[in-house]
Design an enzyme around this catalytic site. Structure first.
Site, mmCIF file in Angstrom:
data_model
loop_
_atom_site.group_PDB
_atom_site.id
_atom_site.type_symbol
_atom_site.label_atom_id
_atom_site.label_comp_id
_atom_site.label_asym_id
_atom_site.label_seq_id
_atom_site.Cartn_x
_atom_site.Cartn_y
_atom_site.Cartn_z
ATOM 1 N N GLN A 101 0.859 -1.191 0.000
ATOM 2 C CA GLN A 101 0.000 0.000 0.000
ATOM 3 C C GLN A 101 0.898 1.244 0.000
ATOM 4 O O GLN A 101 1.909 1.280 -0.691
ATOM 5 C CB GLN A 101 -0.968 -0.029 1.183
ATOM 6 C CG GLN A 101 -2.342 -0.543 0.840
ATOM 7 C CD GLN A 101 -3.159 0.387 -0.052
ATOM 8 O OE1 GLN A 101 -2.797 1.516 -0.340
ATOM 9 N NE2 GLN A 101 -4.286 -0.116 -0.514
ATOM 10 N N ASP A 103 -20.726 0.702 4.094
ATOM 11 C CA ASP A 103 -19.704 -0.351 3.987
ATOM 12 C C ASP A 103 -20.378 -1.701 4.195
ATOM 13 O O ASP A 103 -21.273 -1.831 5.038
ATOM 14 C CB ASP A 103 -18.607 -0.150 5.049
ATOM 15 C CG ASP A 103 -17.317 -0.865 4.672
ATOM 16 O OD1 ASP A 103 -17.334 -2.114 4.572
ATOM 17 O OD2 ASP A 103 -16.288 -0.189 4.470
ATOM 18 N N THR A 121 -14.163 2.914 -1.360
ATOM 19 C CA THR A 121 -14.113 1.465 -1.230
ATOM 20 C C THR A 121 -12.731 0.974 -1.668
ATOM 21 O O THR A 121 -11.973 1.704 -2.299
ATOM 22 C CB THR A 121 -15.188 0.800 -2.109
ATOM 23 O OG1 THR A 121 -15.035 1.264 -3.452
ATOM 24 C CG2 THR A 121 -16.589 1.126 -1.619
ATOM 25 N N HIS A 155 -9.110 -0.413 -5.528
ATOM 26 C CA HIS A 155 -7.793 -0.547 -6.158
ATOM 27 C C HIS A 155 -7.479 -2.009 -6.477
ATOM 28 O O HIS A 155 -6.667 -2.298 -7.340
ATOM 29 C CB HIS A 155 -6.707 0.014 -5.235
ATOM 30 C CG HIS A 155 -6.542 -0.774 -3.964
ATOM 31 N ND1 HIS A 155 -7.410 -0.648 -2.912
ATOM 32 C CD2 HIS A 155 -5.637 -1.719 -3.602
ATOM 33 C CE1 HIS A 155 -7.047 -1.474 -1.943
ATOM 34 N NE2 HIS A 155 -5.967 -2.137 -2.333
ATOM 35 N N TYR A 208 -12.396 -5.064 -3.319
ATOM 36 C CA TYR A 208 -13.810 -4.771 -3.568
ATOM 37 C C TYR A 208 -14.675 -6.027 -3.383
ATOM 38 O O TYR A 208 -14.256 -7.131 -3.729
ATOM 39 C CB TYR A 208 -13.954 -4.255 -4.996
ATOM 40 C CG TYR A 208 -15.232 -3.505 -5.281
ATOM 41 C CD1 TYR A 208 -15.339 -2.149 -5.001
ATOM 42 C CD2 TYR A 208 -16.333 -4.140 -5.847
ATOM 43 C CE1 TYR A 208 -16.499 -1.445 -5.282
ATOM 44 C CE2 TYR A 208 -17.500 -3.457 -6.126
ATOM 45 C CZ TYR A 208 -17.577 -2.109 -5.847
ATOM 46 O OH TYR A 208 -18.733 -1.407 -6.130
ATOM 47 N N VAL A 209 -15.861 -5.847 -2.833
ATOM 48 C CA VAL A 209 -16.813 -6.950 -2.657
ATOM 49 C C VAL A 209 -17.933 -6.800 -3.690
ATOM 50 O O VAL A 209 -18.654 -5.809 -3.685
ATOM 51 C CB VAL A 209 -17.400 -6.964 -1.233
ATOM 52 C CG1 VAL A 209 -18.444 -8.065 -1.090
ATOM 53 C CG2 VAL A 209 -16.289 -7.144 -0.202
ATOM 54 N N CYS A 233 -1.079 17.437 10.214
ATOM 55 C CA CYS A 233 -1.627 18.677 9.672
ATOM 56 C C CYS A 233 -0.859 19.017 8.409
ATOM 57 O O CYS A 233 0.333 18.714 8.295
ATOM 58 C CB CYS A 233 -1.623 19.831 10.671
ATOM 59 S SG CYS A 233 -0.032 20.533 11.036
#
EC number: 4.2.1.49
Length: 570
Positions: free
Chosen positions: A149, A215, A283, A286, A292-293, A429
């Site tokens: 990631q 979700d 979601t 990627h 993804y579901v 920040c």
């Protein structure tokens, strides 16, 4: 070799490596040490060690047993054995050595020097011709690679707060552009409340909007509820609809998490003639197989199909993304300010049959690029002491350092009141060119003077002004057409290595998936030493300067003006 110039005596914990692992890293339970005692031989290695464990602690990580930090498959280490080996090396690493990590596996140490990075990380990188999910997944099954990631495999993920201000900046910019800076009485709808998307509800309410997030995994919403990132949770569409419509009418900034399929929810909103003012999505699009579901599958059915027939799973996933984006396009036609939030949903929806997916604009060219031209981006830090008071001290010190930055001060005040820490206390920040260097030197001074109880780790997301090439996200629609040129993140990596970051990383695919991005990460330690001060001056100048170099070269006048302002012209 010990060249530390710390002003306070170094106190060792006295634990052996085996005792340390039993106490802090007994898989699948990972706990970052806290306090002023060293477990490693120096604070640079200790910082990497604590942040590695912080990524994997259950307060932070999605699935510690699988070493998954966020994003469905984003890992901090490849296997439990690799995690143990990383820890053992860090405990013994000298100040003139650097550990090399190849996709979550420690592979060697090299001779360096005290101002060199202590850890050099490369994750998920493939030669371009072979950079496909299919090839990557084959390598992963064979135990040869992992998906890093962005901040999972670079050990600087800090929970949902890590993307919180960037999400807030995006929503606020949308409000400034389209709603006269006022998101009260405005409904913001999105899908995805995982490790990255989980920042959306709190960012939306801080910005003043009423929020509905969807979700399929109730545990993800429950985690946001437990950490105060979301206000309410329900499995019932009608209940969620009533809550948000009533709150919108009152101008109340509340957030609701609805368990369900985002495509189904958007379809029902359309049928009910409800058009949110703002619509986006985070979601795990990627990765069409492991993220993804597909519509119509339960979580258990999805898990089984992934294992039994990944090719069929991918077809269903792409079709579901096309359906999902089709509903987003319909709401866009009805007036929703709709934008892609960088998860590659549009590309996979197009592959699934939605030809007009890219009629939805990306969030960077729409809202964030002007900040990149100033060298601004997500500056984050962690208190290695584990004491939240140290973060309060840094917050107040920053407000004194930048009294004219009212936007930052408002953000820090809101964060102090509303952000629950996950793992080690952290803050983020957005700071720009010049500001980051001043902030880093200030933190080093706070450590030197004992105003905080242990050193401070400074990092950032890879989503930054000059650290990424991602044509469907950070570098989408560049003025000169240079979207896919990845020399820039490589130059960022090299400049931060040469400058003396405490650890550096170079990844492929984070955020949008294999084949679609390359990006560099940087972390630097403020431990109160003169060595740290020299490194901070270099790295926290070079890193945001890369953003100005990149955008000035692409022809952005604002970046060219900032190059002149900060003396960055050749």
């Amino acid at each position: 070799m010990n060249t530390s110039t710390a002003t306070a005596p170094v106190v060792k914990s006295g634990l052996t490596a085996e005792q340390f692992i039993q106490k802090y890293a007994n898989h699948p339970t990972y706990i970052p040490p806290r306090g002023p005692e060293l477990n490693a031989k120096n604070w640079q290695a200790e910082a990497a060690l604590r942040m590695f464990l912080n990524n994997l602690t259950d307060e932070v990580a999605e699935a510690p047993a699988d070493l998954v930090v966020y994003g469905g498959t984003g890992q901090a280490a490849r296997t439990p054995e690799d995690a143990r080996n990383i820890i053992e090396v860090l405990l013994e690493l000298e100040e003139d050595e650097s550990l090399m990590v190849q996709s979550g596996k420690p592979v060697g140490k090299v001779r360096t020097h005290p101002e060199a990075p202590r850890v050099l990380i490369a994750n998920s990188n493939l030669v371009p011709h072979w950079a496909t999910w299919e090839y990557f997944n084959d390598l992963r099954k064979r135990g040869l690679i992992m998906y890093g990631q962005m901040t999972a495999g670079s050990w600087i993920y800090i929970g949902s707060q890590g993307i919180l201000q960037g999400t807030y900046e995006t929503f606020a910019a949308c409000g400034d552009r389209y709603f006269n800076g006022d998101l009260r009485h405005k409904l913001l709808v999105t899908g995805g409340l995982g490790g990255m998307g989980g920042a959306q509800p709190l960012a939306a309410t801080i910005a003043g909007a009423t929020f509905l997030g969807v979700d399929v995994d109730p545990d993800r919403i429950k985690k946001r509820l437990d950490t105060r990132y979301i206000d309410k949770m329900t499995h019932n569409y009608e209940e969620a609809k009533q809550w948000v419509l009533e709150a919108k009418e009152r101008g109340e900034a509340i957030s609701v998490g609805l368990v369900g399929d985002i495509g189904d929810v958007l379809e029902r909103l359309i049928a009910d003639n409800i058009t949110p003012e703002i619509l986006t999505d985070q979601t795990s699009a990627h990765d069409p197989i492991n993220g993804y579901v597909p519509n119509g599958l339960s979580l258990q059915e999805a898990k089984e199909l992934r294992q039994q027939d990944p090719a069929k799973y991918k077809v269903l996933s792409l079709k579901s993304m096309a359906r999902h984006v089709g509903f987003m396009l319909e709401l866009q036609r009805r007036g929703s300010r709709t934008f892609d939030y960088g998860n590659n949903l549009r590309e996979f929806a197009q592959q699934g049959g939605e030809a007009n997916a890219f009629n939805i604009p990306g969030f960077v060219p729409e809202y964030i690029r002007p900040l990149f031209c100033q060298g601004k981006g997500p500056f984050r830090w962690a208190a290695l002491s584990g004491d939240p008071e140290d973060i309060r001290v840094t917050d107040e010190a920053l407000k004194e350092l930048f009294p004219e930055n009212t936007h930052m001060i408002k953000w820090l005040d809101e964060a102090q009141e509303k952000v629950a820490f996950q793992g080690l206390p952290c803050r983020i920040c957005w700071l720009g060119m010049g500001e980051r260097e001043k902030a880093g030197l200030l933190f080093n001074q706070l450590v030197r003077e004992g105003k905080v109880k242990a050193p401070i780790v400074i990092g950032r997301d890879h989503l930054d002004c000059g650290s990424v090439a991602s044509p469907y996200r950070e570098t989408e629609g560049m003025k000169d057409g240079s979207d896919a040129i990845s020399d820039w993140p490589l130059l960022n990596l090299m400049s931060n290595t040469a400058g003396g970051a405490t650890w550096v990383s170079f990844h492929h695919g984070g955020g949008v998936g294999i084949g679609y991005s390359q990006h560099a990460g940087m972390v630097i330690l403020a431990d109160g030493t003169e060595r740290a001060e020299r490194c901070l001056r270099r790295v926290l100048h070079n890193d945001p300067a890369m953003g100005i170099f990149r955008h000035a070269d692409a022809g952005y006048e604002a970046a060219q003006e900032n190059a002149r302002k900060f003396g960055l012209e050749l």
